[in-house]
Write a protein that holds these residues in place. Sequence first.
Motif, mmCIF file in Angstrom:
data_model
loop_
_atom_site.group_PDB
_atom_site.id
_atom_site.type_symbol
_atom_site.label_atom_id
_atom_site.label_comp_id
_atom_site.label_asym_id
_atom_site.label_seq_id
_atom_site.Cartn_x
_atom_site.Cartn_y
_atom_site.Cartn_z
ATOM 1 N N ALA A 184 0.813 -1.214 0.000
ATOM 2 C CA ALA A 184 0.000 0.000 0.000
ATOM 3 C C ALA A 184 0.849 1.268 0.000
ATOM 4 O O ALA A 184 0.549 2.228 -0.719
ATOM 5 N N THR A 185 1.897 1.301 0.794
ATOM 6 C CA THR A 185 2.711 2.519 0.858
ATOM 7 C C THR A 185 3.479 2.748 -0.441
ATOM 8 O O THR A 185 3.910 3.876 -0.718
ATOM 9 N N ALA A 186 3.659 1.703 -1.248
ATOM 10 C CA ALA A 186 4.302 1.869 -2.545
ATOM 11 C C ALA A 186 3.327 2.387 -3.602
ATOM 12 O O ALA A 186 3.741 2.780 -4.698
ATOM 13 N N GLY A 187 2.040 2.407 -3.281
ATOM 14 C CA GLY A 187 1.025 2.863 -4.221
ATOM 15 C C GLY A 187 0.719 4.339 -4.051
ATOM 16 O O GLY A 187 1.408 5.063 -3.328
ATOM 17 N N SER A 188 -0.318 4.786 -4.715
ATOM 18 C CA SER A 188 -0.714 6.189 -4.615
ATOM 19 C C SER A 188 -2.230 6.296 -4.552
ATOM 20 O O SER A 188 -2.954 5.482 -5.146
ATOM 21 N N ALA A 189 -2.701 7.276 -3.812
ATOM 22 C CA ALA A 189 -4.137 7.530 -3.674
ATOM 23 C C ALA A 189 -4.314 8.995 -3.293
ATOM 24 O O ALA A 189 -3.380 9.640 -2.822
ATOM 25 N N ASP A 190 -5.507 9.512 -3.508
ATOM 26 C CA ASP A 190 -5.771 10.938 -3.249
ATOM 27 C C ASP A 190 -7.032 11.069 -2.404
ATOM 28 O O ASP A 190 -8.145 11.059 -2.934
ATOM 29 N N PHE A 191 -6.841 11.195 -1.093
ATOM 30 C CA PHE A 191 -7.983 11.260 -0.182
ATOM 31 C C PHE A 191 -8.902 12.431 -0.491
ATOM 32 O O PHE A 191 -10.112 12.348 -0.277
ATOM 33 N N THR A 192 -8.347 13.536 -0.962
ATOM 34 C CA THR A 192 -9.130 14.761 -1.156
ATOM 35 C C THR A 192 -9.701 14.910 -2.557
ATOM 36 O O THR A 192 -10.237 15.965 -2.896
ATOM 37 N N ALA A 193 -9.605 13.869 -3.372
ATOM 38 C CA ALA A 193 -10.166 13.948 -4.727
ATOM 39 C C ALA A 193 -11.645 14.295 -4.661
ATOM 40 O O ALA A 193 -12.372 13.780 -3.809
ATOM 41 N N PRO A 194 -12.110 15.182 -5.530
ATOM 42 C CA PRO A 194 -13.532 15.558 -5.502
ATOM 43 C C PRO A 194 -14.426 14.379 -5.861
ATOM 44 O O PRO A 194 -14.199 13.707 -6.867
ATOM 45 N N LEU A 195 -15.422 14.117 -5.013
ATOM 46 C CA LEU A 195 -16.328 13.000 -5.219
ATOM 47 C C LEU A 195 -17.759 13.449 -4.989
ATOM 48 O O LEU A 195 -18.017 14.392 -4.237
ATOM 49 N N SER A 196 -18.670 12.733 -5.606
ATOM 50 C CA SER A 196 -20.083 12.878 -5.271
ATOM 51 C C SER A 196 -20.446 11.710 -4.364
ATOM 52 O O SER A 196 -20.535 10.566 -4.819
ATOM 53 N N GLN A 197 -20.628 12.003 -3.074
ATOM 54 C CA GLN A 197 -20.969 10.950 -2.110
ATOM 55 C C GLN A 197 -22.375 11.192 -1.578
ATOM 56 O O GLN A 197 -22.564 11.681 -0.477
ATOM 57 N N THR A 198 -23.367 10.863 -2.394
ATOM 58 C CA THR A 198 -24.742 10.968 -1.934
ATOM 59 C C THR A 198 -25.063 9.783 -1.033
ATOM 60 O O THR A 198 -24.442 8.717 -1.154
ATOM 61 N N PRO A 199 -26.013 9.924 -0.126
ATOM 62 C CA PRO A 199 -26.378 8.787 0.724
ATOM 63 C C PRO A 199 -26.700 7.526 -0.072
ATOM 64 O O PRO A 199 -26.214 6.435 0.244
ATOM 65 N N GLN A 200 -27.509 7.669 -1.126
ATOM 66 C CA GLN A 200 -27.894 6.492 -1.905
ATOM 67 C C GLN A 200 -26.692 5.905 -2.641
ATOM 68 O O GLN A 200 -26.544 4.677 -2.745
ATOM 69 N N GLY A 201 -25.808 6.765 -3.130
ATOM 70 C CA GLY A 201 -24.626 6.274 -3.828
ATOM 71 C C GLY A 201 -23.698 5.500 -2.907
ATOM 72 O O GLY A 201 -23.167 4.447 -3.277
ATOM 73 N N VAL A 202 -23.500 6.012 -1.699
ATOM 74 C CA VAL A 202 -22.664 5.324 -0.724
ATOM 75 C C VAL A 202 -23.253 3.956 -0.394
ATOM 76 O O VAL A 202 -22.546 2.938 -0.384
#
Length: 210
Positions: A184-202
């Motif tokens: 995991a630490t060798a990978g990459s991810a972006d916690f703050t990437a803009p997302l649409s997290q609607t209740p139904q979508g989640v």
Amino acid sequence: MSLTPDLLLHGYSVGIFPMAEHRNDPELFWVDPRLRGVFPLDGFHISRSLRRRIRNCGFSVTVNRDFPAVVDGCADRADTWINGQLRSLYAQLHDTGHAHSLELWDGDTLAGGVFGVTQGAAFFGESMFSRRRDASKIALAYLVDRLRQTGFQLFDTQFLTAHLASLGAIEIPRHEYRRLLDQATAGSADFTAPLSQTPQGVIQRITQTS
């Protein structure tokens, strides 16, 4: 033990993390559990009652809107391992993009939240708190959905509690954890990437993978 943000991040990268005995203890010590709590990102257990709460709670969800208040909310309990030095270190990591919070709001009131440290595609969950019914469960659902959507591979919970186990967290041996950590630490991810997290979508995304 006096820590710097860089030393703290190095500790996470090799599988250890710091704690204090209580909020007024100035000393920190490293922890290296034999069994490590992790949340499989495709294994969050969402009950029918939790689905209803997510749909109907009316909370608004934000990311990094008030990181210090989330840390303070997590430390606002009779027993806490978050002392002044750790609070300062988390704030410094947040300022450099290595620590993040997810907040639930009831109007203008902070109802609950969770925060953690990130490295690569690893999220090290530190703590969560709740001031409204089921707020911590709802925050975790939104957090797991965000981690999945933004490329994270590992959600470390440090220890396994009954509360986390009821939602799908498990324990794995130290050697297995370190294997997952290295990947995991060798990978990459972006916690703050803009997302649409609607209740139904989640709910829909978690239900499809759990």
